[in-house]
Design a protein around this motif. Sequence first.
Motif, PDB file in Angstrom:
ATOM      1  N   PHE A 135      53.470 -30.370 -26.685  1.00 32.09           N
ATOM      2  CA  PHE A 135      54.635 -29.666 -27.240  1.00 32.09           C
ATOM      3  C   PHE A 135      54.243 -28.234 -27.617  1.00 32.09           C
ATOM      4  CE2 PHE A 135      57.820 -29.739 -31.040  1.00 32.09           C
ATOM      5  CZ  PHE A 135      58.727 -28.991 -30.318  1.00 32.09           C
ATOM      6  N   TRP A 136      53.147 -28.104 -28.347  1.00 34.21           N
ATOM      7  CA  TRP A 136      52.676 -26.762 -28.727  1.00 34.21           C
ATOM      8  C   TRP A 136      52.426 -25.902 -27.478  1.00 34.21           C
ATOM      9  CZ3 TRP A 136      47.668 -25.452 -27.100  1.00 34.21           C
ATOM     10  CH2 TRP A 136      47.338 -24.126 -27.362  1.00 34.21           C
ATOM     11  N   ALA A 137      51.726 -26.475 -26.484  1.00 39.11           N
ATOM     12  CA  ALA A 137      51.356 -25.694 -25.294  1.00 39.11           C
ATOM     13  C   ALA A 137      52.604 -25.180 -24.570  1.00 39.11           C
ATOM     14  CB  ALA A 137      50.503 -26.547 -24.353  1.00 39.11           C
ATOM     15  N   ILE A 138      53.604 -26.042 -24.444  1.00 40.02           N
ATOM     16  CA  ILE A 138      54.823 -25.663 -23.711  1.00 40.02           C
ATOM     17  C   ILE A 138      55.526 -24.507 -24.429  1.00 40.02           C
ATOM     18  CG2 ILE A 138      57.118 -26.480 -23.005  1.00 40.02           C
ATOM     19  CD1 ILE A 138      55.811 -29.320 -22.662  1.00 40.02           C
ATOM     20  N   GLU A 139      55.638 -24.619 -25.743  1.00 40.78           N
ATOM     21  CA  GLU A 139      56.324 -23.565 -26.516  1.00 40.78           C
ATOM     22  C   GLU A 139      55.491 -22.278 -26.552  1.00 40.78           C
ATOM     23  OE1 GLU A 139      59.255 -24.353 -26.728  1.00 40.78           O
ATOM     24  OE2 GLU A 139      59.823 -25.299 -28.620  1.00 40.78           O
ATOM     25  N   ALA A 140      54.171 -22.442 -26.721  1.00 39.48           N
ATOM     26  CA  ALA A 140      53.312 -21.262 -26.911  1.00 39.48           C
ATOM     27  C   ALA A 140      53.227 -20.401 -25.645  1.00 39.48           C
ATOM     28  CB  ALA A 140      51.914 -21.699 -27.353  1.00 39.48           C
ATOM     29  N   VAL A 141      53.271 -21.028 -24.460  1.00 38.89           N
ATOM     30  CA  VAL A 141      53.224 -20.224 -23.225  1.00 38.89           C
ATOM     31  C   VAL A 141      54.441 -19.294 -23.175  1.00 38.89           C
ATOM     32  CG1 VAL A 141      53.455 -20.317 -20.705  1.00 38.89           C
ATOM     33  CG2 VAL A 141      51.806 -21.799 -21.843  1.00 38.89           C
ATOM     34  N   LYS A 203      45.800 -28.532 -19.905  1.00 32.17           N
ATOM     35  CA  LYS A 203      45.477 -27.831 -18.659  1.00 32.17           C
ATOM     36  C   LYS A 203      46.585 -28.017 -17.617  1.00 32.17           C
ATOM     37  CE  LYS A 203      40.880 -29.213 -18.698  1.00 32.17           C
ATOM     38  NZ  LYS A 203      39.578 -29.408 -18.111  1.00 32.17           N
ATOM     39  N   LEU A 204      47.117 -29.243 -17.571  1.00 32.08           N
ATOM     40  CA  LEU A 204      48.187 -29.515 -16.616  1.00 32.08           C
ATOM     41  C   LEU A 204      49.419 -28.671 -16.940  1.00 32.08           C
ATOM     42  CD1 LEU A 204      49.093 -31.172 -14.202  1.00 32.08           C
ATOM     43  CD2 LEU A 204      49.594 -33.085 -15.723  1.00 32.08           C
ATOM     44  N   ILE A 205      49.713 -28.521 -18.214  1.00 35.66           N
ATOM     45  CA  ILE A 205      50.872 -27.717 -18.616  1.00 35.66           C
ATOM     46  C   ILE A 205      50.683 -26.257 -18.200  1.00 35.66           C
ATOM     47  CG2 ILE A 205      51.999 -26.738 -20.683  1.00 35.66           C
ATOM     48  CD1 ILE A 205      51.756 -29.736 -21.762  1.00 35.66           C
ATOM     49  N   LEU A 206      49.476 -25.724 -18.372  1.00 32.12           N
ATOM     50  CA  LEU A 206      49.247 -24.335 -17.942  1.00 32.12           C
ATOM     51  C   LEU A 206      49.534 -24.199 -16.446  1.00 32.12           C
ATOM     52  CD1 LEU A 206      45.961 -23.321 -19.833  1.00 32.12           C
ATOM     53  CD2 LEU A 206      48.330 -22.830 -20.484  1.00 32.12           C
TER      54      LEU A 206
END
Length: 218
Positions: A135-141, A203-206
Amino acid sequence: MEKGVLKRWIKENDGLHSQATRHPFILSIRDGTVDFSSYKRWLEQDYLFVRNFVPFVASVLVKASRESENDSDMEIILGGMAALNDEILWFKKEASKWNVQLSHVVPQHATEAYCRLLEILINPETDYTTAVTAFWAIEAVYQQSFSLCLESDSKTPAELMQACRRWGNDDFGTYCESLRRIADRHLAHAPEDVRKKAEEAFKLILQLEVDFWNMSFG
Ligand SMILES: Cc1ncc(CN)c(N)n1
């Protein structure tokens, strides 16, 4: 207690992280050369993504209520859910401004792949630590990407300022920091296998974000 696992992961994946947060599509908005048909393609597909993102965030909220010892996790995630209601309304308004018919949008491969990951993350078998890290990764990108378009030397077209402010504004930045602290707190206590899963998801989200931006070029 180890601090700042996520900042370490960002450093260790610097190349991929930069591709996701400084993508040519975002840089073209920032320097004012963006092709508006790319923007419209992104708008259509992101609307589909966000409709799938809502149940994912709801699942993170359920996991927080069951697995987090800290009440503020739920409050922060609930704030994020409330903002998504506004976000869906914004997509509808923005689509009508650009004459985009959201009801006829067909999902592209990158959108489908990203939504498949959301489905896996929604699964009750996915632990809270992995889900909240994702969740954090998706929003932070999005926060890091769109905030580039608000920098003082940017030449972002006036028509796209609203979109850039939506994810690039300081309040959204503070919210992403709160999510990062939640995820870091849980990662600090997580067993090795959970940490591994969370890192894989990160990593997959990036990569999925890079693919999603690429798709906007058609
Ligand atoms: C693909 C994508 N990634 C992130 C976000 C921010 N919620 C978004 N709207 N779309």
